[in-house]
Design an enzyme around this catalytic site. Structure first.
Site, PDB file in Angstrom:
ATOM      1  N   CYS A 142       0.824  -1.206   0.000  1.00  0.00           N
ATOM      2  CA  CYS A 142       0.000   0.000   0.000  1.00  0.00           C
ATOM      3  C   CYS A 142       0.867   1.268   0.000  1.00  0.00           C
ATOM      4  CB  CYS A 142      -0.982  -0.024   1.168  1.00  0.00           C
ATOM      5  SG  CYS A 142      -2.348   1.157   0.963  1.00  0.00           S
ATOM      6  N   HIS A 235      -4.256  -4.437   0.313  1.00  0.00           N
ATOM      7  CA  HIS A 235      -4.001  -5.048   1.626  1.00  0.00           C
ATOM      8  C   HIS A 235      -4.502  -6.483   1.648  1.00  0.00           C
ATOM      9  CE1 HIS A 235      -2.531  -1.639   3.999  1.00  0.00           C
ATOM     10  NE2 HIS A 235      -3.396  -0.873   3.365  1.00  0.00           N
ATOM     11  N   GLU A 237      -3.340  -8.802   3.185  1.00  0.00           N
ATOM     12  CA  GLU A 237      -3.141  -9.358   4.526  1.00  0.00           C
ATOM     13  C   GLU A 237      -4.312  -9.077   5.466  1.00  0.00           C
ATOM     14  OE1 GLU A 237      -1.859  -5.118   5.066  1.00  0.00           O
ATOM     15  OE2 GLU A 237      -1.768  -6.613   3.468  1.00  0.00           O
TER      16      GLU A 237
END
Length: 312
Positions: A142, A235, A237
């Site tokens: 990001c 993102h 994750e």
């Protein structure tokens, strides 16, 4: 083989509850192999949440991994207990003389600031410069991806009229690329950012290739042609409820925030989101660790400096 983390790291308790296999430091050190050394530069405010998300993904491979947690010395975290930082995190001065197979640079909630106005920008530039000779492959997330693209290749960062916020459909543009191996032609991933990088600038850089993009969210994955620099603008994750937490936080603060797109079923913020990007996230990190770190990094990490000098 599992990830190697301290027994008393908060993630260890969470992983036990989730039945995720990890290895204690004592047990890992008894094995006669060289585990991968991964440096995690955590720039996110809620460091425990972010480190847990990333360690969960790193653990989902057959490769044993030693992770070193890193924070910037030029910024004081207000959202993570100081005891946690003192116990588990190091600063750049602690690792400057070491070498690592891979490094992850997280995002940070500073994308509305010009790079040079971020209080740790000079320190981050020093770390990224150092990584060329002391880290084999670096994975940027990001804002970390925007910072890395700007530092290494001069790519600009541009404000968006509306926050890119939600879970978006992406296309696999390079299915034969090792980072994209096994990906579906179309997959989903979360984004949460106020700025963007522009496709035309990345495409104009001969050292970079665009591997995935979205009609709504723009460029998602780009990489240097030698695999030493990976840039992911979203993102992957994030947990199931991370975007929901960000949405409710901003609502409570009275900030202008729209519902995250393609996230809540029926756009009902009371509904439980579908976790539709988990397999993509696992594959992305396992491909990076396997094909761009484990398969390529020299066994003798002292060779990294020579390779980094050649990289320039």
């Amino acid at each position: 083989m599992p990830i190697n983390i301290p027994n008393d790291l908060p993630a260890a308790r969470i992983f036990e509850e989730e039945n995720i296999f990890f290895m204690s430091e004592r047990r890992a050190h008894s094995q006669d192999i060289r585990p991968l050394r991964i440096l995690l530069l955590n720039l996110m405010p809620k460091k425990i949440e972010t480190e847990t998300q990333l360690l969960r993904l790193i653990s989902n491979t057959p490769i044993q991994v030693d992770v070193e947690l890193l924070q910037t010395a030029s910024h004081t975290s207000k959202n993570t207990p100081s005891e946690h930082l003192l116990k588990f995190y190091k600063t750049f001065e602690d690792v400057r003389e070491q070498r690592f197979d891979g490094m992850i640079i997280t995002g940070a909630p500073v994308e509305n600031l010009p790079f040079k106005e971020v209080d740790y920008w000079e320190e981050l530039c020093e770390i990224m410069r150092w990584s060329r000779t002391h880290v084999y492959s670096t994975y940027h997330i990001c804002w970390g991806a925007q910072a890395g693209l700007h530092f290494h290749y001069g790519i600009g960062k541009y404000p968006l009229r509306q926050k890119m916020f939600g879970v978006f459909e992406h296309r696999n543009l390079s299915p034969r690329h090792m980072l994209m191996r096994g990906f579906d032609e179309v997959f989903w991933a979360p984004h949460s950012r106020h700025t963007e990088v522009r496709r035309e600038e990345i495409a104009a850089c001969p050292d970079l290739e665009i591997l995935s993009e979205s009609d709504e969210a723009g460029v998602y994955i780009a990489a240097s042609r030698d695999g030493r620099q990976i840039f992911v603008t979203g993102h992957s994750e994030y947990d199931r409820m991370t975007l929901a937490g960000e949405y409710r936080r901003d609502r409570e603060r009275g900030l202008p925030i729209e519902l995250p797109r393609h996230y809540f079923p029926g756009d009902d913020p009371g509904a439980t989101p579908i976790f539709c990007w988990r397999s993509h996230a696992s594959l992305l990190y396992s491909n990076w660790l396997n094909y761009f770190v484990y398969q390529r990094t020299p066994y003798d990490l002292s060779q990294l400096e020579r390779e980094g000098d050649m990289q320039g």
